[in-house]
Enzyme design. Structure first.
Site, PDB file in Angstrom:
ATOM      1  CD  GLU A  14      -4.916  18.387  39.712  1.00  0.00           C
ATOM      2  OE1 GLU A  14      -5.133  17.174  39.583  1.00  0.00           O
ATOM      3  OE2 GLU A  14      -4.905  19.186  38.759  1.00  0.00           O
ATOM      4  CB  CYS A  27      -5.555  21.577  35.461  1.00  0.00           C
ATOM      5  SG  CYS A  27      -4.266  20.401  35.798  1.00  0.00           S
ATOM      6  CG  HIS A  49      -4.168  23.011  31.498  1.00  0.00           C
ATOM      7  ND1 HIS A  49      -3.418  23.335  32.609  1.00  0.00           N
ATOM      8  CD2 HIS A  49      -4.142  21.660  31.414  1.00  0.00           C
ATOM      9  CE1 HIS A  49      -2.973  22.225  33.166  1.00  0.00           C
ATOM     10  NE2 HIS A  49      -3.397  21.186  32.460  1.00  0.00           N
TER      11      HIS A  49
HETATM   12  P1  HMG Z   1       4.828   9.345  25.947  1.00  0.00           P
HETATM   13  O1  HMG Z   1       3.680   8.511  25.533  1.00  0.00           O
HETATM   14  O2  HMG Z   1       5.977   8.673  26.606  1.00  0.00           O
HETATM   15  O3  HMG Z   1       5.390  10.186  24.752  1.00  0.00           O
HETATM   16  O4  HMG Z   1       4.358  10.491  26.925  1.00  0.00           O
HETATM   17  P2  HMG Z   1       5.122  10.027  23.182  1.00  0.00           P
HETATM   18  O5  HMG Z   1       5.605   8.713  22.723  1.00  0.00           O
HETATM   19  O6  HMG Z   1       3.717  10.433  22.853  1.00  0.00           O
HETATM   20  O7  HMG Z   1       6.131  11.143  22.662  1.00  0.00           O
HETATM   21  C1  HMG Z   1       5.888  12.492  22.941  1.00  0.00           C
HETATM   22  C2  HMG Z   1       6.271  13.300  21.724  1.00  0.00           C
HETATM   23  O8  HMG Z   1       7.700  13.226  21.574  1.00  0.00           O
HETATM   24  C3  HMG Z   1       5.690  12.780  20.422  1.00  0.00           C
HETATM   25  O9  HMG Z   1       5.372  13.904  19.615  1.00  0.00           O
HETATM   26  C4  HMG Z   1       6.854  12.005  19.788  1.00  0.00           C
HETATM   27  O10 HMG Z   1       6.792  11.921  18.379  1.00  0.00           O
HETATM   28  C5  HMG Z   1       8.020  12.870  20.242  1.00  0.00           C
HETATM   29  P3  HMG Z   1       3.888  14.047  18.987  1.00  0.00           P
HETATM   30  O11 HMG Z   1       3.675  12.878  18.129  1.00  0.00           O
HETATM   31  O12 HMG Z   1       2.969  14.031  20.182  1.00  0.00           O
HETATM   32  O13 HMG Z   1       3.929  15.373  18.297  1.00  0.00           O
HETATM   33  N1  HMG Z   1       9.303  12.154  20.261  1.00  0.00           N
HETATM   34  C6  HMG Z   1      10.474  12.730  19.889  1.00  0.00           C
HETATM   35  N2  HMG Z   1      10.755  13.957  19.414  1.00  0.00           N
HETATM   36  C7  HMG Z   1      12.074  14.233  19.125  1.00  0.00           C
HETATM   37  N3  HMG Z   1      13.068  13.330  19.275  1.00  0.00           N
HETATM   38  C8  HMG Z   1      12.815  12.087  19.750  1.00  0.00           C
HETATM   39  C9  HMG Z   1      11.472  11.737  20.068  1.00  0.00           C
HETATM   40  N4  HMG Z   1      10.862  10.628  20.559  1.00  0.00           N
HETATM   41  C10 HMG Z   1       9.544  10.906  20.681  1.00  0.00           C
HETATM   42  N5  HMG Z   1      13.800  11.209  19.894  1.00  0.00           N
HETATM   43  C11 HMG Z   1       2.366  11.739  27.522  1.00  0.00           C
HETATM   44  C12 HMG Z   1       3.516  11.574  26.534  1.00  0.00           C
HETATM   45  C13 HMG Z   1       1.710  13.089  27.328  1.00  0.00           C
HETATM   46  C14 HMG Z   1       1.340  10.628  27.306  1.00  0.00           C
HETATM   47  C15 HMG Z   1       2.932  11.625  28.965  1.00  0.00           C
HETATM   48  O14 HMG Z   1       3.888  12.623  29.192  1.00  0.00           O
HETATM   49  C16 HMG Z   1       1.869  11.731  30.045  1.00  0.00           C
HETATM   50  O15 HMG Z   1       1.160  10.772  30.343  1.00  0.00           O
HETATM   51  N6  HMG Z   1       1.742  12.935  30.668  1.00  0.00           N
HETATM   52  C17 HMG Z   1       0.755  13.175  31.723  1.00  0.00           C
HETATM   53  C18 HMG Z   1      -0.643  13.408  31.171  1.00  0.00           C
HETATM   54  C19 HMG Z   1      -0.774  14.716  30.422  1.00  0.00           C
HETATM   55  O16 HMG Z   1      -0.015  15.647  30.624  1.00  0.00           O
HETATM   56  N7  HMG Z   1      -1.821  14.837  29.597  1.00  0.00           N
HETATM   57  C20 HMG Z   1      -2.096  16.081  28.895  1.00  0.00           C
HETATM   58  C21 HMG Z   1      -3.571  16.330  28.645  1.00  0.00           C
HETATM   59  S1  HMG Z   1      -4.537  16.136  30.123  1.00  0.00           S
HETATM   60  C22 HMG Z   1      -4.238  17.585  31.027  1.00  0.00           C
HETATM   61  O17 HMG Z   1      -3.692  18.517  30.526  1.00  0.00           O
HETATM   62  C23 HMG Z   1      -4.657  17.601  32.467  1.00  0.00           C
HETATM   63  C24 HMG Z   1      -3.554  17.457  33.482  1.00  0.00           C
HETATM   64  O18 HMG Z   1      -2.855  18.678  33.617  1.00  0.00           O
HETATM   65  C25 HMG Z   1      -4.127  17.011  34.833  1.00  0.00           C
HETATM   66  C26 HMG Z   1      -5.236  17.842  35.438  1.00  0.00           C
HETATM   67  O19 HMG Z   1      -6.139  18.347  34.815  1.00  0.00           O
HETATM   68  O20 HMG Z   1      -5.217  17.888  36.670  1.00  0.00           O
HETATM   69  C27 HMG Z   1      -2.538  16.406  33.091  1.00  0.00           C
END
Ligand code: HMG
Length: 405
Positions: free
Chosen positions: A83, A115, A237
Site C-alpha cells: 500500500e 494490509c 495482523h
Molecule cells: P491513542 O488513541 O492515542 O491511544 O492511540 P489510547 O488512548 O487508546 O491508548 C492506547 C492504550 O494505552 C490504551 O490501552 C490505554 O489505556 C493505554 P487499551 O485501553 O486500548 O487497552 N495507556 C497507558 N498504558 C500504560 N501507561 C499509560 C497509559 N496511557 C494510556 N500511561 C490508536 C491508539 C490505535 C488509536 C493509534 O495508535 C492509531 O490511530 N493507530 C493507527 C491505526 C491502527 O493501528 N489501527 C489498528 C486497527 S486497523 C489495522 O490494523 C489496519 C492498519 O494496519 C492499516 C491497513 O490495513 O493498511 C492500521
C-alpha cells in the site's frame, strides 16, 4: 486430484531497514508517558527507512537469501503486495523480476487492499500451484507505514518487507483450503492518491478489526465445525502488538459468556496467549509493516516459539477499508530447519539507533518525485550487502547491488 496436493510456504525471507528509533525516547520528546506506548500500545522500537531504500529494494532484499537458481527457473508469478506503491501503472514486481533474474515467461503484478493484500496473493498463489504442482509463485509484501509527525498513529509506524515462496513442497507451512473472507466497505483507515499520509479513525479501526475477527470466527465455525478447536496458535495482523491481544481477549470473553461456541474447544487460552507473546517479539522491534505484518508474526512465532511439527495455526489477516480473512495453516514436521533464523537475528542486531532529531529532519522528507541522483558512483554506507535505489533519471528508477566486503 487437487485434494491430494499439499501447497504452502516453502521459504520466508525478510528485510528490515538499518535504522530504528527508540519509542520511549520519542514519547518523552512528545511529552507522553512512555508506558503508554511500551505497555498500552506494546511497541518498543520502530524501523526507519533510509534514503537508499524503497519498497522495491526492500522487497528484492527480502528475496536475497531465499531464492536459488532452481526457484528462479520455476517461478511463474511475482506478486507484489503493497500500500506504498511507487507508480499508478507500473508494478513494483517488474523491477524485482529483473533484479532477481526470474525466468522471462513469468507474470509480475501488484495488488492492493491495505494490509490484507499479501494474504490475497497467498491464496491466489496456492490455487495456482494446486493446479500446477511443478511451478512456484513468489510473493513480496513491502511497505513503509507513515502517519505523520505528532499524529495519533505515530508510535505505530514501521518499514520492512517479507518474501514468501509458495510451492507444492511446503517445508514450512501448508496452506489448507479452510478459509473464510469478509468485506465491509468502511472508512477506518484510507489514503487517497493525493495524500502522503493515511486518514485514520483510530478507535473505529480497532473496533472494526475486532468485530471482523469475531465475525470470521463465527462463520468459520459454521462452515468447518470443530476445526478451530484444533489450533495451537492464533496469529494476527499486527498494527501494534497489543491489537491482536485485544481481539483474543474479546474472543475469550465471548466464549466464557456463551455468546459464541466452538465445538470441542476446551479452555486452551493459556496456550493461545503464550504463543501470541512469541508472535509479537519481532513486531515490537520493527513496528507495522502493513502487508507483511501478519507474516512477520508467523516468522516470530516459528522462530521464538516451540510449536511441534504438524501443529495447526489460525491466521487472521486484516486490511482496513476493510477486508479480512481467517484461514488455517499446518506446520511441516521439520519446519524449524527451514527458517533463516540467523539472518533475521542478524538483521535486528545490525541496526543503528538514530536520534529523534534525525528522525524528524530526515525521515519525513518527501520521497523524491522527479529526477534525482542519490548514490551514483558511491555505495550506501550502512547497507552491508544488497539492493539499493541508486538514482531516478527522467522519472525512471534504477537500482544497484552492493556486494559484501
Ligand atoms: P491513542 O488513541 O492515542 O491511544 O492511540 P489510547 O488512548 O487508546 O491508548 C492506547 C492504550 O494505552 C490504551 O490501552 C490505554 O489505556 C493505554 P487499551 O485501553 O486500548 O487497552 N495507556 C497507558 N498504558 C500504560 N501507561 C499509560 C497509559 N496511557 C494510556 N500511561 C490508536 C491508539 C490505535 C488509536 C493509534 O495508535 C492509531 O490511530 N493507530 C493507527 C491505526 C491502527 O493501528 N489501527 C489498528 C486497527 S486497523 C489495522 O490494523 C489496519 C492498519 O494496519 C492499516 C491497513 O490495513 O493498511 C492500521
Amino acid at each position: 486430484m487437487t485434494d491430494f496436493i499439499k501447497v504452502g510456504i516453502e521459504k520466508i525471507g525478510i528485510y528490515i531497514p538499518e535504522k530504528y528509533i527508540d519509542l520511549s525516547k520519542l514519547a518523552e520528546h512528545r511529552g507522553i508517558d512512555p508506558l503508554k506506548w511500551t505497555e498500552g500500545i506494546g511497541q518498543e522500537r520502530m524501523s526507519i527507512m533510509t534514503k537508499d531504500q524503497d519498497v522495491v529494494s526492500m522487497g528484492a532484499n527480502a528475496c536475497l537469501k531465499i531464492l536459488d537458481d532452481e526457484d528462479k527457473k520455476t517461478i511463474d508469478q511475482v506478486i507484489f503486495a503493497t500500500e506504498s506503491a511507487l507508480d499508478f501503472s507500473k508494478a513494483s514486481s517488474t523491477y524485482i523480476h529483473k533484479l532477481l533474474g526470474i525466468q522471462p515467461f513469468a507474470k509480475s503484478y501488484e495488488i492492493k487492499q491495505a494490509c490484507y493484500s499479501a494474504t490475497a496473493a497467498i491464496q491466489v498463489a496456492a490455487d495456482y500451484v494446486r493446479l500446477r504442482p511443478d511451478r512456484k509463485v513468489i510473493i513480496i509484501a513491502s511497505d513503509i507505514s507513515k502517519y505523520g509527525l505528532k499524529s495519533s498513529g505515530e508510535a505505530t509506524q514501521g518499514a520492512g518487507a517479507i518474501a514468501i515462496l509458495i510451492s507444492s513442497n511446503p517445508k514450512i507451512m501448508e496452506i489448507t483450503k479452510e478459509s473464510v473472507s469478509l468485506t465491509e466497505n468502511s472508512f477506518d483507515f484510507w489514503r487517497p492518491s493525493y495524500s502522503n499520509y493515511p486518514f485514520v479513525e483510530g478507535k473505529f479501526s480497532t473496533q472494526l478489526y475486532i468485530d471482523s475477527f469475531i465475525r470470521l470466527i463465527e462463520e468459520f465455525e459454521n462452515r468447518y465445525p470443530g476445526k478451530l478447536s484444533k489450533v495451537d496458535a492464533l496469529l494476527f495482523h499486527l498494527p501494534f502488538s497489543k491489537m491482536g491481544r485485544k481481539a483474543l481477549k474479546t474472543l475469550e470473553s465471548k466464549l466464557k459468556e456463551g455468546h459464541i461456541s466452538i465445538e470441542g474447544f476446551s479452555d486452551n487460552f493459556e496456550k493461545l496467549y503464550e504463543n501470541y507473546d512469541k508472535s509479537i517479539v519481532f513486531g515490537k522491534e520493527i513496528g507495522n509493516i502493513y502487508t507483511g505484518s501478519l507474516y512477520l508474526g508467523l516468522l516470530s512465532l516459528l522462530i521464538n516459539g516451540d510449536l511441534e511439527g504438524h501443529s495447526e495455526v489460525g491466521l487472521f489477516s486484516y486490511g482496513s477499508g476493510a477486508v479480512a480473512e481467517l484461514y488455517i495453516g499446518k506446520l511441516n514436521e521439520n519446519y524449524k530447519d527451514f527458517l533463516y533464523r540467523e539472518d533475521i537475528e542478524y538483521l535486528l542486531k545490525r541496526r543503528n539507533e538514530i536520534s529523534i532529531k534525525d528522525y524528524e529532519n530526515e525521515y519525513f522528507d518527501d520521497q523524491p518525485t522527479q529526477s534525482q541522483h542519490f548514490l551514483e558512483n558511491e555505495e550506501p554506507k550502512d547497507l552491508e550487502e544488497g539492493y539499493y535505489l541508486e538514482k531516478i533519471v527522467e522519472d525512471k528508477r534504477f537500482y544497484n547491488f552492493k556486494e559484501k566486503i
